[in-house]
Design a protein around this motif. Structure first.
Motif, PDB file in Angstrom:
ATOM      1  N   ARG A  12       0.762  -1.252  -0.002  1.00 38.37           N
ATOM      2  CA  ARG A  12       0.021  -0.005   0.132  1.00 38.37           C
ATOM      3  C   ARG A  12       0.903   1.315  -0.084  1.00 38.37           C
ATOM      4  O   ARG A  12       1.865   1.405   0.786  1.00 38.37           O
ATOM      5  N   ILE A  42     -10.192   1.065  -2.392  1.00 35.58           N
ATOM      6  CA  ILE A  42      -9.129   0.584  -3.061  1.00 35.58           C
ATOM      7  C   ILE A  42      -9.472   0.276  -4.439  1.00 35.58           C
ATOM      8  O   ILE A  42     -10.184  -0.506  -4.826  1.00 35.58           O
ATOM      9  N   ILE A 171      -7.165   5.216  -4.861  1.00 32.25           N
ATOM     10  CA  ILE A 171      -6.115   4.425  -5.502  1.00 32.25           C
ATOM     11  C   ILE A 171      -5.755   4.890  -6.711  1.00 32.25           C
ATOM     12  O   ILE A 171      -6.686   5.161  -7.442  1.00 32.25           O
ATOM     13  N   ALA A 178       0.181  -3.128  -6.334  1.00 28.65           N
ATOM     14  CA  ALA A 178      -0.715  -2.697  -5.266  1.00 28.65           C
ATOM     15  C   ALA A 178      -1.974  -3.048  -5.849  1.00 28.65           C
ATOM     16  O   ALA A 178      -2.795  -3.794  -5.140  1.00 28.65           O
TER      17      ALA A 178
END
Length: 222
Positions: A12, A42, A171, A178
């Protein structure tokens, strides 16, 4: 709310404040790579929250500090058992984890370049690689569930990053690793949930069969 476990390492990256300053040992940068109780979207897949206390039992015995996760370069600092001789100090508090990194800017060109980039505000992101020991998923059947990380098993690396994978609330798909780790976490949770439901259905069928047999025995005894 269903408790699940996922042992794969994940990555992350946050766009939080990273500071450059002069300390007792010379050039130093400080930052907070892990933040508790911050709801983060996310990649549109799910919301993620690292709950307070998630680092309490984490393995922090050997954590390296890199730039952009570049394993081909030597670490710029390292925390070994977080002792006083370590070139990176880790502090776990009620807000998450903060780090102090002593950089050898006199003898290491990469350290000088990083210190300059942080001082100028050209690098503002930090990233960490970690394992999950305990997590809970809410609304896993929906299009956008929530993942609560209850316990982090280990932190193996912290990096200063040029392009943070995601800021505090979003994100950025520039970090493929990731993104893939997030997809894997969600898929793992769904698979475990499906297995759990199958197990529950099987138990239900067994109980129904046992009840049916009991009814037959009772009727046969009349």
């Amino acid at each position: 709310m269903k408790k699940l476990k996922n042992k794969e390492l994940e990555r992350r990256s946050y766009s939080f404040e990273v500071r450059a300053e002069q300390g007792e040992r010379g050039s130093r940068i400080t930052g907070r790579p892990i933040v508790y109780n911050s709801r983060t979207d996310i990649a549109g897949l799910f919301d993620e929250i690292i709950e307070e206390g998630a680092l309490n039992g984490a393995d922090l015995r050997d954590v390296r500090f890199l730039v952009n996760h570049d394993l081909s370069k030597i670490p710029l600092a390292r925390s070994r058992n977080n002792n006083g001789n370590s070139t990176m100090q880790l502090r776990v508090d009620s807000a998450g984890m903060e780090i102090d990194v002593d950089l050898d800017t006199e003898n290491n060109a990469d350290a000088r370049a990083l210190y300059s980039a942080v001082s100028r505000g050209d690098i503002t992101g930090m990233s960490f690689m970690f394992g999950v020991d305990d997590e809970e998923w809410e609304n896993i059947e929906t299009d956008h569930p929530t993942r609560r990380i209850k316990a982090i098993s280990s932190v193996v690396e912290v990096s200063a990053v040029t392009f943070p994978a995601y800021a505090a609330t979003s994100i950025n798909a520039r970090s493929e690793e990731a993104l893939e780790s997030a997809k894997a976490a969600l898929e793992n949770a769904k698979q475990q949930r499906a297995a759990s439901l199958d197990s529950e259905d099987e138990d239900k069928k067994k109980k129904e069969l046992e009840l049916l047999k009991l009814k037959i025995q009772i009727l046969g005894g009349k």
